[in-house]
Every structure is written in structure tokens, then in C-alpha cells.
Scaffold this active site. Structure first.
Site, PDB file in Angstrom:
ATOM      1  N   ASP A   8       0.860  -1.184   0.000  1.00 40.27           N
ATOM      2  CA  ASP A   8       0.000   0.000   0.000  1.00 40.27           C
ATOM      3  C   ASP A   8       0.892   1.228   0.000  1.00 40.27           C
ATOM      4  O   ASP A   8       1.717   1.404   0.916  1.00 40.27           O
ATOM      5  CB  ASP A   8      -0.903   0.022   1.233  1.00 40.27           C
ATOM      6  N   ASP A 130     -15.396  -3.199  -0.400  1.00 36.48           N
ATOM      7  CA  ASP A 130     -14.847  -2.900   0.922  1.00 36.48           C
ATOM      8  C   ASP A 130     -15.997  -2.477   1.833  1.00 36.48           C
ATOM      9  O   ASP A 130     -16.659  -1.462   1.559  1.00 36.48           O
ATOM     10  CB  ASP A 130     -13.821  -1.774   0.820  1.00 36.48           C
TER      11      ASP A 130
END
Length: 244
Positions: A8, A130
Site C-alpha cells: 500500500d 470494501d
């Protein structure tokens, strides 16, 4: 089932957020391309790469790191974070990104999703679902979409999506284990190739996901923090899945 290491990117560093909170980040590397090289040496075949700045619509901050990661490794790369227009898709295609992850666009821009499927094919498009408390979060997990994740999955199936990443945000970055019940429900309802993400803390968690007992098996599992903190040995885990 395949094991997919994650990077990330936030301000060109490899980080992990706690439950998606940008104010609770841990920096693990200022040279994320070297992480990708290490993952490849340890047997990974696919890298999960997220542009966290892009997810917040902060465009272009991680461009150099993304390019270095692509050039430094032969790993296949699936990339998400801020892919919300045709130009971004075409740019990432031009630098050799293998799969494109659409999250916010999957909720707000069905025309882009349809364009991506038609131009790049179902194998190269991945939808990130998500959710927190059953509701899909978008824009870097900072905006409540008001859409139930099962309703979004139903729409994605109708749209012809094949590949899904499901993240229970409440588990992400916590090392508290995955939401096995949610994955069982998704795999029992749909025929997606599902990738699990969020909360993976050990080889035991990985093996639990690989043996859920559903008619459609789990396709893959993403892990980041557990790798960085030495709780999972990547080569060992890949070997264990190969012999499962």
C-alpha cells in the site's frame, strides 16, 4: 488458492493503515520496489498494489514508485486506488499493469466498469468490495456509499464481473483474523473468483480460508502487515498452499 503479498503506497512509502484510518499508519519501507523484488524471490506470482493517495483523489503522488515497482519485478500486478476514468486505465495499461482494481468506480460509474470490461476483458478487471458493518465504503474507505455489500455483489454478477476482492474494513490492519462467515456467505451465493483481504495474521488464517468447504473455493488471499511484521513467512506459506 494463491497468496498475494500487498504493498500500500502513501506518499511513495509502503505503509499499512489500521482499519483504513489514514491517521493510524505504520511505514514499513521508503523503497517499496525492493519489497516487490523480495516477494518475487520468495515465490509470489501476483502483487496487490494500492495507491492510497489516489484513493483519496490525490493524483500523481505515487507515479514514480508505481513505475519502479513495475520495472523492478516480473510479478503480475493488480493495482487499485483512484482508477476512476478511462485515461487512468489506459495509462496503467501502457506501463504494463496486468489487472485493474475498481472500487469507487464500481459503485458510482457503471459506464466506466462496462468500458473496462469490454476493452480489457473480465480477467483483467477486479472489483474491490470494501465493507464496514455490511455497507460498502468508497473514496479510500472514507465515504459511506449507502449500498449493502451483498447488493453490490449482485450487481457485479449481473455486470459480468468475474474477480472480486472482499475486505471487511473492521478487520483490516488488525491482525485479528479474517471474517470467515462473510467469505462463506459470498462463496455460497456467487461464482466469483474471490480474493480475501483484511485481518490475516498467520498461516493458520490462510489455511482456514483455503479450506472453507464451499462448493466454490477461495481464489486467493492478500496479506501485508503479517508479512512485514514476520508473522507469516511468504515462502513457507506458498509452499504450504501448494501442498494443501
Amino acid at each position: 488458492m494463491i497468496l498475494i503479498p500487498a504493498i500500500d503506497l502513501l506518499d511513495n512509502c509502503a505503509v499499512r493503515l489500521f482499519k483504513g484510518n489514514y491517521d493510524e499508519k505504520t511505514i514499513y519501507s521508503t523503497e517499496p520496489w525492493k519489497l516487490a523484488e523480495g516477494f518475487e524471490r520468495n515465490g509470489a506470482t501476483l502483487l496487490h498494489l494500492v495507491d492510497l493517495n489516489g484513493a483519496r483523489n490525490q493524483i500523481g503522488i505515487n507515479t514514480e514508485s508505481i513505475s519502479k515497482i513495475r520495472k523492478s519485478s516480473k510479478l503480475k500486478i493488480q493495482l487499485g486506488g483512484g482508477i476512476r476514468d478511462k485515461e487512468k486505465l489506459e495509462y496503467y495499461d501502457s506501463i504494463g499493469i496486468d489487472r485493474f482494481i475498481l472500487g469507487t468506480a464500481a459503485v458510482n460509474n457503471p459506464e466506466l466498469l462496462d468500458f473496462a470490461l469490454k476493452k480489457y476483458g473480465e480477467d483483467r478487471i477486479v472489483v474491490a468490495v470494501d465493507a464496514r458493518d455490511g455497507i460498502v465504503k468508497i473514496a479510500g474507505w472514507e465515504v459511506d456509499s449507502g449500498v449493502k455489500y451483498l447488493d453490490l455483489l449482485e450487481k457485479m454478477q449481473q455486470a459480468g464481473i468475474r474477480n472480486i476482492i472482499f475486505t471487511d474494513i473492521a478487520q483490516d490492519g488488525t491482525l485479528a483474523g479474517p471474517n470467515l462467515n462473510a467469505y462463506k456467505e459470498i462463496l455460497s451465493r456467487y461464482n466469483f473468483q474471490v480474493i480475501a483481504s483484511g485481518g490475516i495474521s498467520s498461516l493458520k488464517d490462510i489455511m482456514a480460508l483455503s479450506s472453507l468447504g464451499t462448493s466454490v473455493p477461495m481464489y486467493g488471499v492478500i496479506t501485508g502487515k503479517a508479512l512485514y511484521e514476520g508473522k507469516i513467512d511468504l515462502a513457507e506459506a506458498i509452499t504450504s498452499l501448494g501442498s494443501d
